[in-house]
Design a protein around this motif. Sequence first.
Motif, mmCIF file in Angstrom:
data_model
loop_
_atom_site.group_PDB
_atom_site.id
_atom_site.type_symbol
_atom_site.label_atom_id
_atom_site.label_comp_id
_atom_site.label_asym_id
_atom_site.label_seq_id
_atom_site.Cartn_x
_atom_site.Cartn_y
_atom_site.Cartn_z
ATOM 1 N N ILE A 147 0.830 -1.208 0.000
ATOM 2 C CA ILE A 147 0.000 0.000 0.000
ATOM 3 C C ILE A 147 0.864 1.258 0.000
ATOM 4 O O ILE A 147 0.627 2.198 -0.774
ATOM 5 N N ILE A 148 1.899 1.290 0.848
ATOM 6 C CA ILE A 148 2.765 2.473 0.915
ATOM 7 C C ILE A 148 3.535 2.651 -0.391
ATOM 8 O O ILE A 148 3.672 3.772 -0.909
ATOM 9 N N ASP A 149 4.039 1.545 -0.945
ATOM 10 C CA ASP A 149 4.831 1.630 -2.173
ATOM 11 C C ASP A 149 3.998 2.133 -3.340
ATOM 12 O O ASP A 149 4.508 2.854 -4.220
ATOM 13 N N GLU A 150 2.729 1.769 -3.359
ATOM 14 C CA GLU A 150 1.855 2.239 -4.444
ATOM 15 C C GLU A 150 1.703 3.757 -4.415
ATOM 16 O O GLU A 150 1.611 4.406 -5.469
ATOM 17 N N VAL A 151 1.696 4.342 -3.214
ATOM 18 C CA VAL A 151 1.554 5.800 -3.096
ATOM 19 C C VAL A 151 2.881 6.503 -3.369
ATOM 20 O O VAL A 151 2.929 7.517 -4.084
ATOM 21 N N THR A 152 3.969 5.980 -2.826
ATOM 22 C CA THR A 152 5.263 6.655 -2.944
ATOM 23 C C THR A 152 5.909 6.502 -4.322
ATOM 24 O O THR A 152 6.911 7.164 -4.593
ATOM 25 N N VAL A 157 10.096 7.259 -4.972
ATOM 26 C CA VAL A 157 10.619 6.526 -3.817
ATOM 27 C C VAL A 157 10.089 5.098 -3.874
ATOM 28 O O VAL A 157 8.903 4.879 -4.142
ATOM 29 N N LYS A 158 10.970 4.125 -3.614
ATOM 30 C CA LYS A 158 10.608 2.715 -3.594
ATOM 31 C C LYS A 158 10.674 2.206 -2.159
ATOM 32 O O LYS A 158 11.746 2.201 -1.532
ATOM 33 N N VAL A 159 9.537 1.761 -1.633
ATOM 34 C CA VAL A 159 9.484 1.170 -0.296
ATOM 35 C C VAL A 159 9.767 -0.315 -0.446
ATOM 36 O O VAL A 159 8.973 -1.056 -1.018
ATOM 37 N N SER A 160 10.894 -0.767 0.062
ATOM 38 C CA SER A 160 11.309 -2.152 -0.133
ATOM 39 C C SER A 160 10.782 -3.096 0.934
ATOM 40 O O SER A 160 10.561 -4.281 0.671
ATOM 41 N N MET A 161 10.545 -2.592 2.159
ATOM 42 C CA MET A 161 10.115 -3.496 3.228
ATOM 43 C C MET A 161 9.516 -2.692 4.374
ATOM 44 O O MET A 161 9.942 -1.575 4.653
ATOM 45 N N VAL A 162 8.516 -3.292 5.009
ATOM 46 C CA VAL A 162 7.923 -2.748 6.233
ATOM 47 C C VAL A 162 7.909 -3.876 7.264
ATOM 48 O O VAL A 162 7.494 -4.989 6.958
ATOM 49 N N THR A 163 8.353 -3.584 8.465
ATOM 50 C CA THR A 163 8.441 -4.606 9.514
ATOM 51 C C THR A 163 7.770 -4.091 10.777
ATOM 52 O O THR A 163 8.090 -2.983 11.244
#
Length: 270
Positions: A147-152, A157-163
Amino acid sequence: MPIGPAEIFGIFLLLIIVIIILSKSIKIVKEWERMIVLRLGKYVGIKGPGIVILVPFIDRGLIVDTRIHTIDVPKQEVITKDNVTVRIDAVVYYRVIDPEKAVMKMRDYNYAIAMLGQTTIRDVVGQLELDEILTKRDEINKRIQSIIDEVTEAWGVKVSMVTLKAVELPEGMIRAMAYQAEAERIRRARIIEAEAERSAAQILSEAALTYERHPIALRLRELQTYVDIAKEKNVIIITESISSRTAAEAIASALAIEKVKPSSGGSAKG
């Protein structure tokens, strides 16, 4: 012609100006950096890595780091679908893949990603029950990251991981879960014990049938038990053997027959 103090001061001042101009015009961009060049406030292009020459007092360079960054999302309280309040602590990993978009379309993409991650975590976790949050962490991480990567993506910006680093539960809920886990362990222990008793009963029943069909085997087992007891207690056990008992029974039977013969002969004479 000799050089006077005024000329020396002028040369020194000129050197200072040249040094300042060179420091403003020559920049070194590292391998993991890119420089956005603005000329009189207008975007010109992306430079680097290496040596970049700018027009003094006209060009301005903005450095963008393209390495992976980490953001510690502020800890927040979230109400789950089954009305349990939990505290979520998470980390977002991202990197800039398009420096132009990152600078031209977002004033502070680091802060924006942190706030976006906070709201996305609240929305996703709020749609799940507590058991799903505790058992499906990997799925939740991937869902938030997507979800975050789709917005950014529009920000370069590329969101590679969320933990999710930690999911903190209320004290009352922790105690209730501990009681539930203890009850489950007791239940499993009792089931295992009952299954062991049933298996032992079946084996003993089969052994009893075998001994009933083979008395000699029962006798051998008895002798083996005596041997085990003697080894453990360091004693000597004396017991009759099968052959001696059989011989004793044969002698007793013969004596009984001899006693019967005279009595039967005397009765015949009379």
